[in-house]
Design a protein around this motif. Structure first.
Motif, PDB file in Angstrom:
ATOM      1  N   LEU A  45      11.663   6.095  -2.054  1.00 39.28           N
ATOM      2  CA  LEU A  45      12.380   7.143  -1.343  1.00 39.28           C
ATOM      3  C   LEU A  45      13.889   7.056  -1.531  1.00 39.28           C
ATOM      4  N   MET A  46      14.391   5.873  -1.807  1.00 39.48           N
ATOM      5  CA  MET A  46      15.834   5.685  -1.964  1.00 39.48           C
ATOM      6  C   MET A  46      16.354   6.375  -3.224  1.00 39.48           C
ATOM      7  N   LYS A  47      15.492   6.647  -4.173  1.00 40.52           N
ATOM      8  CA  LYS A  47      15.910   7.311  -5.404  1.00 40.52           C
ATOM      9  C   LYS A  47      16.093   8.800  -5.135  1.00 40.52           C
ATOM     10  N   ASP A  48      17.037   9.433  -5.805  1.00 48.53           N
ATOM     11  CA  ASP A  48      17.209  10.877  -5.715  1.00 48.53           C
ATOM     12  C   ASP A  48      16.307  11.499  -6.770  1.00 48.53           C
ATOM     13  N   THR A  49      15.077  11.764  -6.401  1.00 53.19           N
ATOM     14  CA  THR A  49      14.066  12.161  -7.371  1.00 53.19           C
ATOM     15  C   THR A  49      13.712  13.634  -7.375  1.00 53.19           C
ATOM     16  N   GLY A  50      14.034  14.339  -6.315  1.00 45.98           N
ATOM     17  CA  GLY A  50      13.625  15.731  -6.223  1.00 45.98           C
ATOM     18  C   GLY A  50      12.212  15.901  -5.699  1.00 45.98           C
ATOM     19  N   PHE A  51      11.597  14.818  -5.242  1.00 50.76           N
ATOM     20  CA  PHE A  51      10.254  14.916  -4.673  1.00 50.76           C
ATOM     21  C   PHE A  51      10.347  15.576  -3.303  1.00 50.76           C
ATOM     22  N   THR A  52       9.439  16.493  -3.026  1.00 52.39           N
ATOM     23  CA  THR A  52       9.360  17.075  -1.688  1.00 52.39           C
ATOM     24  C   THR A  52       8.176  16.510  -0.930  1.00 52.39           C
ATOM     25  N   GLU A  53       7.219  15.982  -1.678  1.00 53.38           N
ATOM     26  CA  GLU A  53       6.017  15.372  -1.092  1.00 53.38           C
ATOM     27  C   GLU A  53       5.526  14.295  -2.047  1.00 53.38           C
ATOM     28  N   TYR A  54       4.479  13.606  -1.615  1.00 52.12           N
ATOM     29  CA  TYR A  54       3.823  12.605  -2.450  1.00 52.12           C
ATOM     30  C   TYR A  54       2.334  12.884  -2.453  1.00 52.12           C
ATOM     31  N   ARG A  55       1.669  12.549  -3.549  1.00 51.29           N
ATOM     32  CA  ARG A  55       0.215  12.704  -3.639  1.00 51.29           C
ATOM     33  C   ARG A  55      -0.367  11.358  -4.035  1.00 51.29           C
ATOM     34  N   GLY A  56      -1.499  11.016  -3.413  1.00 51.74           N
ATOM     35  CA  GLY A  56      -2.164   9.756  -3.715  1.00 51.74           C
ATOM     36  C   GLY A  56      -3.472   9.989  -4.447  1.00 51.74           C
ATOM     37  N   TYR A  57      -3.762   9.120  -5.390  1.00 51.75           N
ATOM     38  CA  TYR A  57      -5.000   9.178  -6.161  1.00 51.75           C
ATOM     39  C   TYR A  57      -5.781   7.891  -5.962  1.00 51.75           C
ATOM     40  N   ASN A  58      -7.061   8.031  -5.648  1.00 50.83           N
ATOM     41  CA  ASN A  58      -7.942   6.870  -5.606  1.00 50.83           C
ATOM     42  C   ASN A  58      -8.171   6.406  -7.034  1.00 50.83           C
ATOM     43  N   ALA A  59      -8.224   5.099  -7.195  1.00 51.65           N
ATOM     44  CA  ALA A  59      -8.381   4.532  -8.531  1.00 51.65           C
ATOM     45  C   ALA A  59      -9.051   3.168  -8.422  1.00 51.65           C
ATOM     46  N   ILE A  60      -9.541   2.680  -9.546  1.00 55.88           N
ATOM     47  CA  ILE A  60     -10.119   1.340  -9.644  1.00 55.88           C
ATOM     48  C   ILE A  60      -9.537   0.706 -10.895  1.00 55.88           C
ATOM     49  N   ASN A  61      -8.879  -0.452 -10.732  1.00 61.88           N
ATOM     50  CA  ASN A  61      -8.285  -1.081 -11.910  1.00 61.88           C
ATOM     51  C   ASN A  61      -9.374  -1.728 -12.765  1.00 61.88           C
ATOM     52  N   ASP A  62      -8.960  -2.293 -13.876  1.00 59.46           N
ATOM     53  CA  ASP A  62      -9.926  -2.851 -14.827  1.00 59.46           C
ATOM     54  C   ASP A  62     -10.635  -4.090 -14.307  1.00 59.46           C
ATOM     55  N   GLU A  63     -10.128  -4.685 -13.218  1.00 60.12           N
ATOM     56  CA  GLU A  63     -10.784  -5.831 -12.586  1.00 60.12           C
ATOM     57  C   GLU A  63     -11.718  -5.396 -11.458  1.00 60.12           C
ATOM     58  N   GLY A  64     -11.852  -4.079 -11.234  1.00 62.45           N
ATOM     59  CA  GLY A  64     -12.747  -3.565 -10.204  1.00 62.45           C
ATOM     60  C   GLY A  64     -12.133  -3.456  -8.823  1.00 62.45           C
ATOM     61  N   GLU A  65     -10.821  -3.673  -8.694  1.00 60.20           N
ATOM     62  CA  GLU A  65     -10.151  -3.594  -7.391  1.00 60.20           C
ATOM     63  C   GLU A  65      -9.787  -2.140  -7.088  1.00 60.20           C
ATOM     64  N   PHE A  66     -10.094  -1.701  -5.861  1.00 56.83           N
ATOM     65  CA  PHE A  66      -9.746  -0.358  -5.438  1.00 56.83           C
ATOM     66  C   PHE A  66      -8.237  -0.232  -5.318  1.00 56.83           C
ATOM     67  N   LYS A  67      -7.704   0.893  -5.765  1.00 55.65           N
ATOM     68  CA  LYS A  67      -6.268   1.158  -5.740  1.00 55.65           C
ATOM     69  C   LYS A  67      -6.019   2.553  -5.186  1.00 55.65           C
ATOM     70  N   PHE A  68      -4.798   2.784  -4.749  1.00 57.82           N
ATOM     71  CA  PHE A  68      -4.353   4.096  -4.315  1.00 57.82           C
ATOM     72  C   PHE A  68      -3.011   4.313  -4.986  1.00 57.82           C
ATOM     73  N   LEU A  69      -2.988   5.176  -6.004  1.00 61.73           N
ATOM     74  CA  LEU A  69      -1.784   5.396  -6.790  1.00 61.73           C
ATOM     75  C   LEU A  69      -0.987   6.545  -6.206  1.00 61.73           C
ATOM     76  N   LEU A  70       0.338   6.426  -6.207  1.00 60.55           N
ATOM     77  CA  LEU A  70       1.209   7.401  -5.584  1.00 60.55           C
ATOM     78  C   LEU A  70       2.114   8.044  -6.628  1.00 60.55           C
ATOM     79  N   VAL A  71       2.205   9.390  -6.572  1.00 59.63           N
ATOM     80  CA  VAL A  71       3.106  10.137  -7.451  1.00 59.63           C
ATOM     81  C   VAL A  71       3.938  11.096  -6.615  1.00 59.63           C
ATOM     82  N   GLY A  72       5.105  11.443  -7.113  1.00 55.82           N
ATOM     83  CA  GLY A  72       5.942  12.434  -6.450  1.00 55.82           C
ATOM     84  C   GLY A  72       5.440  13.833  -6.761  1.00 55.82           C
TER      85      GLY A  72
END
Length: 108
Positions: A45-72
């Motif tokens: 958030l400290m960066k001046d990115t122009g993001f108005t919102e964020y979206r999260g994606y469910n994911a699973i890494n190559d080791e099988g661990e559940f992840k939640f990836l965030l994009v602007g």
């Protein structure tokens, strides 16, 4: 290319999201929540990115661990992922189970 803290490569993000989306054997409560450290969010958030919102994606890494990836997300509602412009996909969560709340406020 040096990525910012918690950013993952575009190839990793695409692979991990595909891992999640292709699974047929994940019961609804396999992953209950994601713990997101406040400092990690503040770093983005400290960066001046122009993001108005964020979206999260469910994911699973190559080791099988559940992840939640965030994009602007921009004002048009589109994900802003462009590594040349500094718009990265971030991995900064730890899944529950493993770091679940002892206070189960969501249960009736």
């Amino acid at each position: 290319m040096d990525l910012p803290k918690h950013a993952v490569t575009l190839d990793q993000a695409q692979s991990w999201i595909a891992n999640w989306q292709s699974r047929k054997d994940i019961p609804g409560m396999s992953i209950k929540a994601n713990l997101i450290p406040a400092q990690d969010v503040n770093d983005i958030l400290m960066k001046d990115t122009g993001f108005t919102e964020y979206r999260g994606y469910n994911a699973i890494n190559d080791e099988g661990e559940f992840k939640f990836l965030l994009v602007g997300v921009n004002a048009s509602g589109n994900d802003m992922v462009d590594y040349e412009k500094g718009y990265y996909v971030y991995d900064m969560t730890t899944p529950c189970p493993s770091v679940c709340s002892l206070n189960r406020w969501w249960e009736r």
